[in-house]
Design a protein around this motif. Sequence first.
Motif: not given
Length: 148
Positions: A97-104, A122-127, A129-130
């Motif tokens: 998983t690429p470092v940039s793919d927080k959701r993955g 998931w918190s990082d991914a949420l921020a 995506f928002k």
Amino acid sequence: MTFEDPGQALEWCDTEQVKLIALIRHAAGTGHDDIAWKLAGALGSYFLVRKHLAEWLATGRISLAAVRRTGDRGGEAWVLASRGTCYCDFRQALIITPVSDKRGKAWSLHALGRPNEARQAWSDALAIFKDLGVPRAAQVQARLTALG
């Protein structure tokens, strides 16, 4: 039912996947444990090819409980082997998983039973995506809520 080629079979599974998973749950919930674990097992190859790891893991949990209720030790070994393959895929997914793919990364960590790390991912991914105004923010929020 027969298919002309593997692609046609995959398309059918793509279309019917949600119903098949519901059928597995229903079978296990109504005492049809043989049907539940065998149907889940039949979908394992599909999940592997399509990399539907979350669905594979979820049906694997159901099928393991179902096969254990039947007392079929050979079936239990088969289900455990399938789950092992799924977990290996999650580990591989985490590695690549690429470092940039927080959701993955979050999903892989969660699936591997590392909820504390998954919660942060998931918190990082949420921020992210928002910030981007991505509609998936609601899905990520739901995952965070599910983690507790």
